[in-house]
Design a protein around this motif. Structure first.
Motif, PDB file in Angstrom:
ATOM      1  N   HIS A  27       0.905  -1.257  -0.156  1.00  0.00           N
ATOM      2  CA  HIS A  27       0.010   0.057  -0.002  1.00  0.00           C
ATOM      3  C   HIS A  27       0.963   1.071   0.033  1.00  0.00           C
ATOM      4  O   HIS A  27       0.628   2.117  -0.828  1.00  0.00           O
ATOM      5  CB  HIS A  27      -0.959  -0.039   1.155  1.00  0.00           C
ATOM      6  CG  HIS A  27      -2.079   0.964   1.159  1.00  0.00           C
ATOM      7  ND1 HIS A  27      -1.745   2.151   1.529  1.00  0.00           N
ATOM      8  CD2 HIS A  27      -3.526   0.750   0.811  1.00  0.00           C
ATOM      9  CE1 HIS A  27      -2.902   3.005   1.344  1.00  0.00           C
ATOM     10  NE2 HIS A  27      -4.010   2.288   0.954  1.00  0.00           N
ATOM     11  N   ASP A  50      -8.025   0.836  -2.208  1.00  0.00           N
ATOM     12  CA  ASP A  50      -7.897  -0.472  -1.823  1.00  0.00           C
ATOM     13  C   ASP A  50      -6.938  -1.502  -2.827  1.00  0.00           C
ATOM     14  O   ASP A  50      -6.966  -1.080  -3.993  1.00  0.00           O
ATOM     15  CB  ASP A  50      -9.337  -1.113  -1.353  1.00  0.00           C
ATOM     16  CG  ASP A  50     -10.081  -1.286  -2.706  1.00  0.00           C
ATOM     17  OD1 ASP A  50      -9.552  -1.016  -3.656  1.00  0.00           O
ATOM     18  OD2 ASP A  50     -11.380  -1.623  -2.513  1.00  0.00           O
ATOM     19  N   ILE A  51      -6.593  -2.433  -2.127  1.00  0.00           N
ATOM     20  CA  ILE A  51      -5.852  -3.462  -3.115  1.00  0.00           C
ATOM     21  C   ILE A  51      -6.783  -4.484  -3.313  1.00  0.00           C
ATOM     22  O   ILE A  51      -7.281  -5.152  -2.295  1.00  0.00           O
ATOM     23  CB  ILE A  51      -4.496  -3.919  -2.277  1.00  0.00           C
ATOM     24  CG1 ILE A  51      -3.610  -2.637  -2.160  1.00  0.00           C
ATOM     25  CG2 ILE A  51      -3.865  -4.952  -3.007  1.00  0.00           C
ATOM     26  CD1 ILE A  51      -2.414  -3.009  -1.373  1.00  0.00           C
ATOM     27  N   PHE A  72      -5.314  -3.093  -7.879  1.00  0.00           N
ATOM     28  CA  PHE A  72      -5.906  -2.097  -6.931  1.00  0.00           C
ATOM     29  C   PHE A  72      -6.657  -1.064  -7.610  1.00  0.00           C
ATOM     30  O   PHE A  72      -6.754  -0.810  -8.698  1.00  0.00           O
ATOM     31  CB  PHE A  72      -4.634  -1.547  -6.145  1.00  0.00           C
ATOM     32  CG  PHE A  72      -3.560  -0.723  -7.308  1.00  0.00           C
ATOM     33  CD1 PHE A  72      -3.644   0.687  -7.236  1.00  0.00           C
ATOM     34  CD2 PHE A  72      -2.789  -1.275  -7.943  1.00  0.00           C
ATOM     35  CE1 PHE A  72      -3.042   1.489  -8.037  1.00  0.00           C
ATOM     36  CE2 PHE A  72      -1.657  -0.524  -8.715  1.00  0.00           C
ATOM     37  CZ  PHE A  72      -2.004   0.775  -8.831  1.00  0.00           C
TER      38      PHE A  72
END
Length: 236
Positions: A27, A50-51, A72
């Protein structure tokens, strides 16, 4: 004004972060690569939202970094033409009014996108709108002869409501050096020759052209509104 786009990429993670969780390091590495970067024809990337997926990391020979193939979603600033937004007047030149959203400053209101009966006051270094009466719009000379007490000025720092008129992308390329313009030591700072090389309008790779020529647009104080809309918390 904001949307999400899905991206697939391979991101490297430095060996010094191997002690942290993979999710945290991936991230952070993605944000370092994409946050506050322009993505051509898409908008300004703000942060990783978000991933979605991440394959097992692989170490390549030579630098010891771990490489992850990930998909992502990025949170993007990407307003659409016709959208109405509230910002703040940042600065003014004889050619345009520059508006800021706090995180993005390349919003420009050109003279042609101001309402009728607008002119630039050279003494105040800002544009004004003269409401006048229901007659035909005044020419430049007529506007300059109006009473200042009857003018509505576009003051810096004031909340302004505008409509997105167009979105422009430009490739910035360095040009040949130019000789600096002579400076008059006796002239005030705002009367010194402008440094055209530092004009943010020319340097912006992503420009939003805004219009305030319609009813309800312009400084919010003109319509009896305050700036509470900007930055106020949303309640569910």
């Amino acid at each position: 004004m904001f949307n999400l786009i899905a991206i697939k990429d391979t991101v490297p993670v430095a060996p010094k972060t191997f002690g942290l969780s993979a999710g945290t390091t991936i991230h952070d590495a993605l944000n370092k690569k994409f946050a506050n970067k322009l993505i051509q024809e898409r908008g300004l990337a703000l942060s990783v939202y978000d991933i979605l997926t991440a394959e097992d990391g692989r170490v390549t020979w030579g630098n010891g970094q771990m490489y992850y193939k990930v998909s992502f979603r990025l949170l993007m600033f990407a307003p659409f033409v016709g959208e109405v937004i509230v910002g703040k007047v940042l600065s003014t030149t004889p050619a345009y009014i520059r508006v800021s959203l706090g995180f993005f400053n390349d919003i420009y209101i050109l003279r042609s996108l101001l309402p009728p009966n607008c002119a630039y006051d050279d003494h105040e270094n800002r544009f004004f709108w003269y409401p006048g009466d229901d007659g035909p719009p005044l020419d430049e000379a007529g506007l300059q002869n109006t009473l200042k007490a009857e003018r509505f000025y576009y003051d810096s720092g004031e909340p302004i409501r505008f409509r997105v008129d167009s979105i422009e992308w430009h490739e910035s390329e360095p040009g040949p050096p130019t000789a600096p313009k002579p400076v008059d030591p006796n002239a005030p700072e705002d009367k010194q020759p402008a440094d055209e090389d530092n004009d943010p309008y020319d340097k912006a790779g992503y420009r939003i052209m805004a219009a305030v020529s319609e009813q309800g647009l312009g400084l919010m104080s003109w319509w009896g509104e305050g700036g509470e809309e900007e930055g106020e918390e949303m309640e569910e």
